[in-house]
Scaffold this motif. Structure first.
Motif, mmCIF file in Angstrom:
data_model
loop_
_atom_site.group_PDB
_atom_site.id
_atom_site.type_symbol
_atom_site.label_atom_id
_atom_site.label_comp_id
_atom_site.label_asym_id
_atom_site.label_seq_id
_atom_site.Cartn_x
_atom_site.Cartn_y
_atom_site.Cartn_z
ATOM 1 N N VAL A 169 28.191 33.458 35.376
ATOM 2 C CA VAL A 169 28.059 33.049 36.781
ATOM 3 C C VAL A 169 27.416 34.163 37.610
ATOM 4 C CG1 VAL A 169 29.930 31.367 36.750
ATOM 5 C CG2 VAL A 169 30.461 33.766 37.213
ATOM 6 N N GLU A 170 26.798 35.120 36.906
ATOM 7 C CA GLU A 170 26.027 36.201 37.528
ATOM 8 C C GLU A 170 26.844 36.959 38.572
ATOM 9 O OE1 GLU A 170 22.491 34.291 38.946
ATOM 10 O OE2 GLU A 170 21.604 34.197 36.949
ATOM 11 N N THR A 171 28.073 37.301 38.194
ATOM 12 C CA THR A 171 28.986 38.003 39.095
ATOM 13 C C THR A 171 29.593 39.198 38.372
ATOM 14 O OG1 THR A 171 29.531 35.988 40.306
ATOM 15 C CG2 THR A 171 31.134 37.773 40.426
ATOM 16 N N PRO A 172 29.605 40.380 39.000
ATOM 17 C CA PRO A 172 30.250 41.543 38.366
ATOM 18 C C PRO A 172 31.735 41.275 38.149
ATOM 19 C CG PRO A 172 28.908 42.213 40.243
ATOM 20 C CD PRO A 172 28.996 40.719 40.298
ATOM 21 N N VAL A 173 32.294 41.906 37.135
ATOM 22 C CA VAL A 173 33.739 41.861 36.917
ATOM 23 C C VAL A 173 34.375 42.891 37.846
ATOM 24 C CG1 VAL A 173 35.611 41.963 35.254
ATOM 25 C CG2 VAL A 173 33.307 41.338 34.488
ATOM 26 N N GLN A 174 35.257 42.447 38.739
ATOM 27 C CA GLN A 174 35.970 43.366 39.624
ATOM 28 C C GLN A 174 37.452 43.307 39.287
ATOM 29 O OE1 GLN A 174 35.027 43.926 43.860
ATOM 30 N NE2 GLN A 174 37.140 43.380 44.335
ATOM 31 N N ILE A 175 37.989 44.436 38.841
ATOM 32 C CA ILE A 175 39.395 44.513 38.470
ATOM 33 C C ILE A 175 40.123 45.378 39.493
ATOM 34 C CG2 ILE A 175 41.033 45.342 36.741
ATOM 35 C CD1 ILE A 175 39.019 44.646 34.587
ATOM 36 N N GLU A 176 41.214 44.818 40.052
ATOM 37 C CA GLU A 176 42.047 45.566 40.989
ATOM 38 C C GLU A 176 43.288 46.020 40.236
ATOM 39 O OE1 GLU A 176 42.633 43.137 44.454
ATOM 40 O OE2 GLU A 176 40.509 43.221 44.993
ATOM 41 N N LEU A 177 43.374 47.325 40.028
ATOM 42 C CA LEU A 177 44.373 47.890 39.129
ATOM 43 C C LEU A 177 45.367 48.758 39.892
ATOM 44 C CD1 LEU A 177 45.282 48.227 36.165
ATOM 45 C CD2 LEU A 177 43.732 50.182 36.021
ATOM 46 N N ALA A 178 46.632 48.354 39.899
ATOM 47 C CA ALA A 178 47.674 49.120 40.582
ATOM 48 C C ALA A 178 47.933 50.429 39.847
ATOM 49 C CB ALA A 178 48.962 48.299 40.651
ATOM 50 N N GLN A 179 48.191 51.488 40.604
ATOM 51 C CA GLN A 179 48.418 52.791 39.992
ATOM 52 C C GLN A 179 49.721 52.833 39.194
ATOM 53 O OE1 GLN A 179 49.177 54.768 44.037
ATOM 54 N NE2 GLN A 179 50.302 56.091 42.654
ATOM 55 N N LEU A 180 50.631 51.864 39.412
ATOM 56 C CA LEU A 180 51.879 51.812 38.661
ATOM 57 C C LEU A 180 51.753 50.960 37.398
ATOM 58 C CD1 LEU A 180 54.390 51.551 41.625
ATOM 59 C CD2 LEU A 180 54.197 53.433 39.997
ATOM 60 N N ALA A 181 50.562 50.443 37.138
ATOM 61 C CA ALA A 181 50.313 49.719 35.891
ATOM 62 C C ALA A 181 50.199 50.713 34.737
ATOM 63 C CB ALA A 181 49.030 48.904 36.010
ATOM 64 N N ASP A 182 50.141 50.196 33.534
ATOM 65 C CA ASP A 182 50.034 51.036 32.338
ATOM 66 C C ASP A 182 48.776 51.908 32.417
ATOM 67 O OD1 ASP A 182 49.791 52.117 29.797
ATOM 68 O OD2 ASP A 182 50.399 50.276 28.778
ATOM 69 N N PRO A 183 48.910 53.243 32.422
ATOM 70 C CA PRO A 183 47.730 54.114 32.518
ATOM 71 C C PRO A 183 46.722 53.910 31.394
ATOM 72 C CG PRO A 183 49.751 55.368 32.887
ATOM 73 C CD PRO A 183 50.163 54.016 32.387
ATOM 74 N N ALA A 184 47.185 53.406 30.262
ATOM 75 C CA ALA A 184 46.273 53.184 29.143
ATOM 76 C C ALA A 184 45.208 52.153 29.487
ATOM 77 C CB ALA A 184 47.057 52.747 27.904
ATOM 78 N N LEU A 185 45.514 51.255 30.440
ATOM 79 C CA LEU A 185 44.531 50.237 30.808
ATOM 80 C C LEU A 185 43.343 50.861 31.543
ATOM 81 C CD1 LEU A 185 43.602 47.347 30.959
ATOM 82 C CD2 LEU A 185 45.086 46.994 32.927
ATOM 83 N N ALA A 186 43.618 51.802 32.435
ATOM 84 C CA ALA A 186 42.526 52.485 33.141
ATOM 85 C C ALA A 186 41.630 53.221 32.153
ATOM 86 C CB ALA A 186 43.088 53.452 34.174
#
Length: 274
Positions: A80-97
């Protein structure tokens, strides 16, 4: 107010539900052109081109996505020609960042999530000369004018947002959120004019303060504080336990929230992959 991982996960679930419900409504309105699907404990949504609902949220509290899941996610947004925008909370698993940065996601901005506890004894504090009341469908267009005008004329304090939305896109998103996600609209009247506009959603004991704007000529007269105080009283009367608000770091909105008893709970990193 202290925010641990469990409370952050609860707030993120409320945000995820808001995005998913609004995006699904947009897809239905447009005949199935968008998508909304569960992703790694959160949600991935695409409402329509340029929509503020086009994002991935709520990740990092229920395991990590695998390479195949991320491949599929990125292909869907590419289609759909749209960038992936991920909003990541700082209290989420650091391994995801770490996982996302290895895949080429760029850090483009931050947003702050603030919160405060509520009680049934909260009373609205509205300055003399200002009235805050619900806004019905008959004045949706003028309510939207105030919101769009507020976005077009930021107060100039704090970190500038990386996003900018046209009026018609804001209108479509707010109509979908109002119709499907239970978002309520409010207005502030000053000197006989509609001076400010705001919205509120109540879900799972959480009052989400989903936006507020003041017309430039009415700023510095207590409009934002009045809208905030009135919505807190409404939420407390409805039995909500906590209220949350998302702001740009260092903004006037954050300043007003902290003056009204909000504490900074956590920050979301905005990660984008073109």
């Amino acid at each position: 107010m202290f925010c641990g991982i469990e409370l952050a996960a609860r707030i993120e679930r409320a945000e995820t539900d808001l995005i998913a419900t609004g995006s699904a409504a947009a897809s239905e309105r447009l005949g199935g052109a968008g998508f909304t699907f569960a992703f790694a404990g959160g949600v991935a949504a695409f409402a329509e081109p340029g929509s503020p609902l086009n994002k991935v949220a709520g990740l990092g509290f229920d395991g990590l996505p695998g390479p195949a899941e991320l491949d599929d996610l990125e292909k869907r947004y590419a289609a759909v020609e749209t960038p992936v925008q991920i909003e990541l909370a700082q209290l989420a698993d650091p391994a995801l960042a770490e996982l996302l940065t290895r895949r080429g996601y760029r850090l483009v901005n931050f947003e702050n999530v603030l919160g405060r506890t509520l009680s049934e004894h909260n009373a609205a504090i509205v300055p003399s000369g200002i009235e805050v009341r619900p806004s019905d469908d008959t004045e949706f267009d003028i309510w939207l004018d105030v919101v769009a005008d507020g976005f077009a004329h930021p107060d100039g304090q704090g970190v500038v947002s990386h996003e900018d939305f046209p009026r018609d896109i804001i209108a479509a998103a707010m109509r979908d959120l109002t119709a499907a996600a239970g978002v309520r609209r409010y207005v502030a009247i000053r000197e006989g004019q509609l001076a400010g506009a705001a919205s509120l959603r109540l879900a799972d004991g959480i009052a989400q303060l989903t936006g507020a704007a003041t017309r430039p000529e009415h700023r510095r007269h207590g409009i934002q504080s009045a809208l905030l105080s009135a919505r807190l009283a409404i939420a407390a009367t409805a039995g909500s336990e906590i209220a949350v608000i998302t702001t740009q770091p260092g903004s006037k909105s954050q300043h007003n929230a902290q003056r009204s008893g909000f504490d900074l709970l956590y920050t979301r990193a905005i990660l984008v992959k073109d």
